[in-house]
Design a protein around this motif. Structure first.
Motif, short mmCIF file in Angstrom:
data_model
loop_
_atom_site.label_atom_id
_atom_site.label_comp_id
_atom_site.label_asym_id
_atom_site.label_seq_id
_atom_site.Cartn_x
_atom_site.Cartn_y
_atom_site.Cartn_z
N PRO A 122 0.84 -1.20 0.00
CA PRO A 122 0.00 0.00 0.00
C PRO A 122 0.88 1.26 0.00
CG PRO A 122 -0.67 -1.53 1.74
CD PRO A 122 0.60 -2.06 1.15
N LYS A 123 0.38 2.33 -0.59
CA LYS A 123 1.16 3.56 -0.73
C LYS A 123 1.72 4.06 0.60
CE LYS A 123 -0.70 5.50 -4.93
NZ LYS A 123 -1.25 6.69 -5.58
N HIS A 124 0.97 3.94 1.67
CA HIS A 124 1.42 4.48 2.95
C HIS A 124 2.62 3.71 3.53
CE1 HIS A 124 -1.27 1.31 4.45
NE2 HIS A 124 -0.59 1.38 5.58
N LEU A 125 2.93 2.53 3.00
CA LEU A 125 4.07 1.75 3.48
C LEU A 125 5.31 1.90 2.60
CD1 LEU A 125 2.31 -1.59 4.47
CD2 LEU A 125 3.05 0.26 5.97
N ARG A 126 5.16 2.42 1.41
CA ARG A 126 6.25 2.44 0.43
C ARG A 126 7.43 3.33 0.85
NH1 ARG A 126 2.50 2.87 -4.92
NH2 ARG A 126 1.41 0.91 -4.55
N ASP A 127 7.16 4.43 1.54
CA ASP A 127 8.25 5.33 1.92
C ASP A 127 9.21 4.71 2.93
OD1 ASP A 127 7.36 7.31 0.25
OD2 ASP A 127 6.35 8.45 1.83
N LYS A 128 8.73 3.77 3.73
CA LYS A 128 9.55 3.18 4.80
C LYS A 128 9.92 1.73 4.53
CE LYS A 128 10.25 6.35 7.83
NZ LYS A 128 11.63 6.71 8.12
N THR A 129 9.73 1.27 3.29
CA THR A 129 9.98 -0.14 2.96
C THR A 129 10.69 -0.24 1.62
OG1 THR A 129 7.92 -0.71 4.08
CG2 THR A 129 8.89 -2.40 2.71
N ARG A 130 11.61 -1.18 1.52
CA ARG A 130 12.25 -1.51 0.25
C ARG A 130 12.21 -3.02 0.07
NH1 ARG A 130 11.49 2.94 0.18
NH2 ARG A 130 12.79 4.70 -0.39
N GLU A 131 12.07 -3.43 -1.17
CA GLU A 131 12.04 -4.86 -1.52
C GLU A 131 13.38 -5.27 -2.12
OE1 GLU A 131 9.40 -8.05 -4.11
OE2 GLU A 131 9.06 -5.91 -4.39
N ILE A 132 13.87 -6.41 -1.71
CA ILE A 132 15.08 -7.00 -2.27
C ILE A 132 14.66 -8.09 -3.25
CG2 ILE A 132 17.14 -8.37 -1.78
CD1 ILE A 132 17.25 -6.99 0.94
N THR A 133 15.21 -8.06 -4.45
CA THR A 133 14.90 -9.06 -5.47
C THR A 133 16.18 -9.52 -6.16
OG1 THR A 133 14.60 -7.47 -7.28
CG2 THR A 133 12.65 -7.99 -5.93
N LYS A 134 16.07 -10.63 -6.84
CA LYS A 134 17.11 -11.16 -7.72
C LYS A 134 18.49 -11.27 -7.06
CE LYS A 134 14.59 -9.71 -11.76
NZ LYS A 134 14.57 -8.97 -13.00
N VAL A 135 18.52 -11.82 -5.85
CA VAL A 135 19.81 -12.08 -5.19
C VAL A 135 20.47 -13.23 -5.93
CG1 VAL A 135 20.93 -12.73 -3.04
CG2 VAL A 135 18.88 -11.30 -2.98
N HIS A 136 21.70 -13.01 -6.41
CA HIS A 136 22.34 -14.03 -7.23
C HIS A 136 23.85 -14.01 -7.09
CE1 HIS A 136 23.92 -15.76 -11.04
NE2 HIS A 136 23.03 -16.67 -10.73
N THR A 137 24.43 -15.19 -7.06
CA THR A 137 25.87 -15.38 -7.16
C THR A 137 26.10 -16.53 -8.14
OG1 THR A 137 26.16 -14.75 -4.83
CG2 THR A 137 28.01 -15.88 -5.89
N PRO A 138 26.95 -16.36 -9.13
CA PRO A 138 27.22 -17.47 -10.06
C PRO A 138 27.68 -18.73 -9.31
CG PRO A 138 28.22 -15.44 -10.85
CD PRO A 138 27.73 -15.18 -9.46
#
Length: 124
Positions: free
Chosen positions: A22-38
């Motif tokens: 929700p918009k009210h949570l976006r300012d205080k939250t970040r999403e981590i995606t695509k964690v990768h190591t060969p």
């Protein structure tokens, strides 16, 4: 905390503002995606170092981090359960069971570390 691609040696991940929140949570939250190591570099601590850097940055900014612990890439070495356990080392906790969503409050790991160490010492 600026969104975008992060790297440490051969490890990489993306940090983004999650439009699923929700918009009210976006300012205080970040999403981590695509964690990768060969595959050839897995087990050398590159992703651990990178994720710790991102967690430290989020703590300094007072941001909650969220992620979906799913294997990513063609050279997957860890199962979803192993990924959950790895993320838990940084203070991430399951907040939704299906599909699994994990979150980490700012500074939570540093507050939990003494308690976690005491529990591990008791239960070995």
């Amino acid at each position: 905390m600026i969104a975008g691609q992060r790297t440490s040696g051969p490890a990489s991940l993306k940090v983004r503002v999650s439009l699923a929140l929700p918009k009210h949570l976006r300012d205080k939250t970040r999403e981590i995606t695509k964690v990768h190591t060969p595959a050839a570099e897995q087990g050398n601590g590159h992703a651990t170092e990178l994720l710790q850097q991102v967690c430290d940055e989020a703590d300094a900014a007072g941001l909650t981090l969220v992620l979906w612990p799913r294997p990513y890439g063609d050279d997957i070495a860890l199962s979803q359960a192993q990924l959950q356990a790895w993320y838990a080392r940084f203070g991430f906790r399951v907040i939704q069971p299906a599909p699994v969503l994990m979150a980490r409050a700012p500074g939570l790991y540093t507050r939990l570390a003494p308690v976690t160490a005491a529990c591990e010492a008791l239960h070995g």
